[in-house]
Motif scaffolding. Structure first.
Motif, PDB file in Angstrom:
ATOM      1  N   PRO A 362      11.076  29.079  58.230  1.00  0.00           N
ATOM      2  CA  PRO A 362      10.780  27.769  57.915  1.00  0.00           C
ATOM      3  C   PRO A 362      11.735  26.785  58.109  1.00  0.00           C
ATOM      4  O   PRO A 362      12.756  27.081  57.913  1.00  0.00           O
ATOM      5  N   PRO A 366      11.719  27.939  51.082  1.00  0.00           N
ATOM      6  CA  PRO A 366      10.169  28.164  50.618  1.00  0.00           C
ATOM      7  C   PRO A 366       9.631  27.322  49.586  1.00  0.00           C
ATOM      8  O   PRO A 366      10.469  26.928  48.675  1.00  0.00           O
ATOM      9  N   ARG A 367       8.317  27.221  49.656  1.00  0.00           N
ATOM     10  CA  ARG A 367       7.908  26.344  48.619  1.00  0.00           C
ATOM     11  C   ARG A 367       6.648  26.969  48.381  1.00  0.00           C
ATOM     12  O   ARG A 367       6.234  28.192  48.694  1.00  0.00           O
ATOM     13  N   ASN A 368       5.717  26.318  47.500  1.00  0.00           N
ATOM     14  CA  ASN A 368       4.617  26.763  46.887  1.00  0.00           C
ATOM     15  C   ASN A 368       4.487  28.188  46.110  1.00  0.00           C
ATOM     16  O   ASN A 368       3.609  28.848  45.825  1.00  0.00           O
ATOM     17  N   ILE A 369       5.985  28.430  45.776  1.00  0.00           N
ATOM     18  CA  ILE A 369       6.021  29.896  44.963  1.00  0.00           C
ATOM     19  C   ILE A 369       5.625  29.595  43.480  1.00  0.00           C
ATOM     20  O   ILE A 369       6.329  28.604  42.853  1.00  0.00           O
ATOM     21  N   PRO A 370       4.614  30.191  43.124  1.00  0.00           N
ATOM     22  CA  PRO A 370       4.376  29.935  41.708  1.00  0.00           C
ATOM     23  C   PRO A 370       5.792  30.325  40.803  1.00  0.00           C
ATOM     24  O   PRO A 370       6.208  31.146  41.041  1.00  0.00           O
ATOM     25  N   GLY A 371       5.705  29.207  39.891  1.00  0.00           N
ATOM     26  CA  GLY A 371       6.977  29.156  39.106  1.00  0.00           C
ATOM     27  C   GLY A 371       8.256  29.081  39.671  1.00  0.00           C
ATOM     28  O   GLY A 371       9.169  28.894  38.992  1.00  0.00           O
ATOM     29  N   GLU A 374      11.200  24.139  44.688  1.00  0.00           N
ATOM     30  CA  GLU A 374      10.521  23.742  46.165  1.00  0.00           C
ATOM     31  C   GLU A 374      11.373  24.381  47.269  1.00  0.00           C
ATOM     32  O   GLU A 374      12.442  24.610  47.172  1.00  0.00           O
TER      33      GLU A 374
ATOM     34  N   PRO B  26       5.099  30.057  54.404  1.00  0.00           N
ATOM     35  CA  PRO B  26       4.877  28.587  54.478  1.00  0.00           C
ATOM     36  C   PRO B  26       3.862  28.165  55.520  1.00  0.00           C
ATOM     37  O   PRO B  26       4.274  28.561  56.605  1.00  0.00           O
ATOM     38  N   TYR B  46      10.708  34.341  52.871  1.00  0.00           N
ATOM     39  CA  TYR B  46       9.956  33.474  52.541  1.00  0.00           C
ATOM     40  C   TYR B  46       8.633  33.774  52.332  1.00  0.00           C
ATOM     41  O   TYR B  46       7.514  32.859  52.400  1.00  0.00           O
ATOM     42  N   LEU B  48       5.017  34.354  50.533  1.00  0.00           N
ATOM     43  CA  LEU B  48       4.423  33.538  49.379  1.00  0.00           C
ATOM     44  C   LEU B  48       3.171  34.244  49.116  1.00  0.00           C
ATOM     45  O   LEU B  48       2.356  34.351  49.867  1.00  0.00           O
ATOM     46  N   ALA B 127       3.606  19.527  47.145  1.00  0.00           N
ATOM     47  CA  ALA B 127       2.588  20.482  46.136  1.00  0.00           C
ATOM     48  C   ALA B 127       3.556  21.720  45.734  1.00  0.00           C
ATOM     49  O   ALA B 127       4.080  22.422  46.663  1.00  0.00           O
ATOM     50  N   ILE B 128       3.528  21.818  44.630  1.00  0.00           N
ATOM     51  CA  ILE B 128       4.038  22.954  44.084  1.00  0.00           C
ATOM     52  C   ILE B 128       3.211  23.551  42.947  1.00  0.00           C
ATOM     53  O   ILE B 128       2.658  22.938  42.143  1.00  0.00           O
ATOM     54  N   PHE B 129       2.960  24.852  43.102  1.00  0.00           N
ATOM     55  CA  PHE B 129       2.231  25.721  42.320  1.00  0.00           C
ATOM     56  C   PHE B 129       3.055  26.250  41.007  1.00  0.00           C
ATOM     57  O   PHE B 129       4.319  26.847  41.402  1.00  0.00           O
ATOM     58  N   ASP B 130       2.804  25.907  39.791  1.00  0.00           N
ATOM     59  CA  ASP B 130       3.514  26.927  38.580  1.00  0.00           C
ATOM     60  C   ASP B 130       2.320  27.645  38.240  1.00  0.00           C
ATOM     61  O   ASP B 130       1.217  27.881  38.697  1.00  0.00           O
ATOM     62  N   LYS B 131       2.587  28.416  37.145  1.00  0.00           N
ATOM     63  CA  LYS B 131       1.632  29.299  36.661  1.00  0.00           C
ATOM     64  C   LYS B 131       0.333  28.959  36.528  1.00  0.00           C
ATOM     65  O   LYS B 131      -0.800  29.723  36.860  1.00  0.00           O
TER      66      LYS B 131
END
Ligand code: SF4
Ligand code: SF4
Ligand code: SF4
Ligand code: SF4
Lengths: 374, 321
Positions: A362, A366-371, A374, B26, B46, B48, B127-131
């Protein structure tokens, strides 16, 4: 030009489109649930089908001039009275459609037709192979382009010679200005369509407001990388099977990218019969499907999806520009990226091919990783 | 997150023995991940596995038949793997199945509905996901949406968020959940008179562009390249793009999937014009459940009822007709 520019208030828009409906079949983007599609404007109920102008249409406008499936010839089989046992065919070419007007298409959609034009106008055949079905619709169509006041992260018109306020291919350029739209004539047909009592001459303030909004929109596009070497790079990668396998790994071989694309122009011809009646249809085809190149012998020169993706990218960024004055057969509308169920990104394949990026690595962290970060 | 790290360790262990490990990485745009094919140890960084991992990686397995392939699965994906094995479309010994406790994935339609006119993919800058939430920037504003409000419907009726079959499992495997699927999604449509239901489908199918993404995204639609939709002889479907043929294709897809469909929802997610095609499959799936007591994708030894034959069916009393 500016002297003849007009202004229309948002509230007067439906009325104007109604007026134009007397002369044209008017099409405009309309929202249906989450999708925005080009639909005929209904002058009987103008307020119920106001154009959706804030969203980029999900599909391109190409089906208005190049229908998804279109009768080329209607035929009817009947017995030959002179020779019983033999049949005669009655052939009928459908009547030419009337003039159409597309209101509110983004600049990339109008530029898409510029990619169609040489192909269907006999380019490379000394004008011999001209496609009357396409050309007659195209000649009778008026395009009112609306410049984009917002761009999407999937937009990349600036990579391929476009801009959010490009007037290329337009008859009129409409730009948001305060409570309505500034309408600038681009062609003489466009100027004629601006002759309406519902429009007022554009004043200085609105001209300025429209220009400012357009400049703002342009700034939101990320700078374009240099892909001028793509044509050559793609040819050099032609035999690089590993490269194409990697790029195509997640492709589903569906028709979304080709069918939503404003520049994909391939078709298939089939006869559909019911009893003695039939129609010869020309329907959209998609180079991403195996059937596209399947030969009658059973041999398929493009066996796997990697070979097919190679064709799609190669055609747009190498073979077409080679034949047609270096114009890319992609207008950067980003629909194939936005609607791909599997995240295939045509920009990435092009930058990979010229060596600016290297998939699957990428570009960003890496992003979108829970917790995660970014 | 711990699971994510554990998953990576497992994948690194498995990698030398397989052609590739299929998971998620990603995507082109902040709100979408993408199926991801890991071949080298550095690719694994990488990975996810989380709320954006919407794609069903089982889809790709038949392509790799005969080659050893690793696959990371959510619970629903694992049911597709089981179904593929039970129909001998892939071989158990070819696949290394890696499970993890799934906490659900998001539904882009629900995100779009939350964000109003500007919620489509391509419109968010970050966009970021948290718990528990999706945090995003949109038009210069920061927003946070609770995950519980944007999870896919299939997740709220999911009994097996952990894989139903696996060779490795990252984290704690849990028992099946006691959730009841009461088919509320079908209730609205089914309460309408037949005429109106038909009109609903006419309207929906008028948007169809016959791209066949619904078919190609379906892990169990395995005749993909030899589909009846493109057969000229017999000529089931006209090329004409009209409601009749568009709907006819959906009916074919749904009947061919009856008793095989695991409800993964990929057909509907893939549709570029957002036609709710899953409703048709859910309706036939329920019929098969009620008639034959069969649930697809739970037992690799089972056979879909419509692929078998019995002289006398238990729940179909033909003699009494
Ligand atoms: S290839 Fe993709 S980005 Fe380019 S014009 Fe076609 S749909 Fe738009
Ligand atoms: S259906 Fe179950 S396994 Fe699938 S994504 Fe939702 S919670 Fe996870
Ligand atoms: S994905 Fe949607 S538009 Fe494409 S064929 Fe299926 S129902 Fe039609
Ligand atoms: S029909 Fe739809 S829900 Fe069923 S298995 Fe195929 S993609 Fe999944």
């Amino acid at each position: 030009m500016e002297a003849s520019s007009k202004f229309i208030a948002r509230t007067a828009l439906a009325g104007w489109l109604g007026e134009l409906s007397a002369r044209f079949r008017v099409w405009a983007p309309r929202r249906e649930g989450r999708a925005v599609l080009y639909r005929p404007f209904d002058p009987q109920a103008p307020e119920d089908n106001l154009p959706e102008l804030d969203k980029k249409p999900t599909e391109s406008a190409k089906h208005i001039i190049f229908p998804r499936s279109e009768p080329l010839i209607n035929f009817r089989r009947k017995r030959d009275p002179e020779h019983p046992g033999q049949f005669l065919l009655d052939l009928r070419v459908p009547e030419a459609p009337g003039p159409s007007l597309i209101f509110g298409l983004p600049p990339c959609d109008a530029r898409g037709f510029m990619v169609f034009d040489p192909v269907y106008n006999g380019s490379g055949t000394d004008g011999q192979a001209r496609d009357i079905y396409y050309l007659r619709r195209r000649a009778a169509a008026l395009l009112i382009v609306r410049s984009c006041s917002r761009t999407l992260s999937t937009c990349f018109c600036n990579w391929v010679g476009g801009a959010p306020d490009s007037a290329e291919g337009a008859d009129i350029l409409a730009s948001e200005a305060e409570d309505g739209f500034l309408l600038e004539p681009v062609s003489s047909e466009g100027a004629a369509a601006l002759d309406s009592g519902l429009l007022v001459p554009a004043d200085e303030n609105r001209l300025k407001a429209a220009q400012a909004a357009r400049d703002e929109a342009k700034k939101t596009l990320k700078p374009a990388p240099d892909i001028s070497g793509a044509g050559k790079a793609l040819l050099e990668r032609f035999e690089d099977a590993a490269f194409w396998k990697g790029e195509a790994a997640h492709c589903l071989s569906c028709g979304i990218c080709t069918f939503l694309c404003p520049t994909c122009y391939c078709f298939n011809v089939t006869d559909e019969t019911a009893g003695a009646n039939g129609v010869r249809l020309r329907s959209w085809d998609a180079c991403m499907t195996p059937l596209f190149t399947l030969e009658a012998s059973g041999h398929n020169p493009r066996q796997d999806k990697a070979a097919r993706l190679k064709n799609r990218i190669g055609h747009k960024f190498s073979y077409y520009p080679e034949l047609h004055e270096a114009r890319f057969a992609c207008v950067g509308c980003g629909r194939c990226i936005k609607s791909c169920p599997s995240g295939v990104d045509i920009r990435r394949i092009v930058t990979d091919s010229v060596g600016l990026t290297q998939s699957p690595k990428p570009k960003a962290a890496p992003r979108n990783i829970p917790g995660g970060k970014e | 997150m711990a699971t994510q790290e554990e998953l990576k360790k497992i994948i690194l262990d498995v990698l030398p023995d397989v052609d590739c490990v299929i998971g998620w990485g990603p995507g082109p745009e902040p709100l979408c991940a993408s199926p991801y094919f890991m071949r080298n140890p550095e690719d694994v960084d990488y990975l996810l596995a989380g709320p954006a991992s919407v794609h069903n990686p089982a889809l790709f397995l038949p392509e790799y038949k005969g080659r050893k392939t690793g696959v990371v699965v959510k619970g629903c994906d694992s049911r597709s793997v089981v179904q593929l094995i039970s129909e001998n479309l892939i071989r158990r010994e070819d696949v290394v199945i890696i499970g993890f406790p799934c906490a659900g994935v998001v539904d882009a339609s629900k995100i779009a509905a939350k964000l109003g006119p500007y919620g489509e993919p391509g419109e968010t800058e970050r966009a970021i996901f948290d718990k528990d939430a999706l945090n995003l920037s949109l038009g210069g504003k920061e927003l946070s949406i609770p995950l519980s409000e944007i999870l896919a419907d299939k997740c709220s009726r999911c009994k097996h968020p952990g894989a139903v079959i696996s060779d490795y499992f990252a984290g704690e495997a849990a028992d099946a959940l006691q959730v009841k699927d009461d088919f509320t999604d079908l209730a609205g449509l089914e309460s309408l008179p037949l005429e109106e239901r038909f009109r609903f489908w006419e309207k929906e199918m008028s948007r169809c562009i016959r791209c066949y993404a619904c078919r190609n995204a379906c892990p169990l639609c395995v005749c993909r390249d030899h589909c009846v939709a493109s057969s000229r002889e017999p000529h089931w479907l006209a090329q004409a793009n009209g409601v009749r043929d568009n709907l006819m294709f959906q009916v074919i897809h749904a009947t061919h999937l009856a008793g095989r469909c695991t409800g993964c929802g990929e057909c509907q997610r893939a549709c570029p014009v957002h036609i709710p095609v899953l409703l048709l499959k859910r309706s036939l799936g329920r019929a098969v459940e009620q008639l034959f007591g069969h649930h697809a994708g739970l037992d690799p030894e089972s056979r879909p009822p419509l692929l078998t034959f019995q002289m006398e069916e238990t729940n179909i009393k033909e003699r009494e007709w």
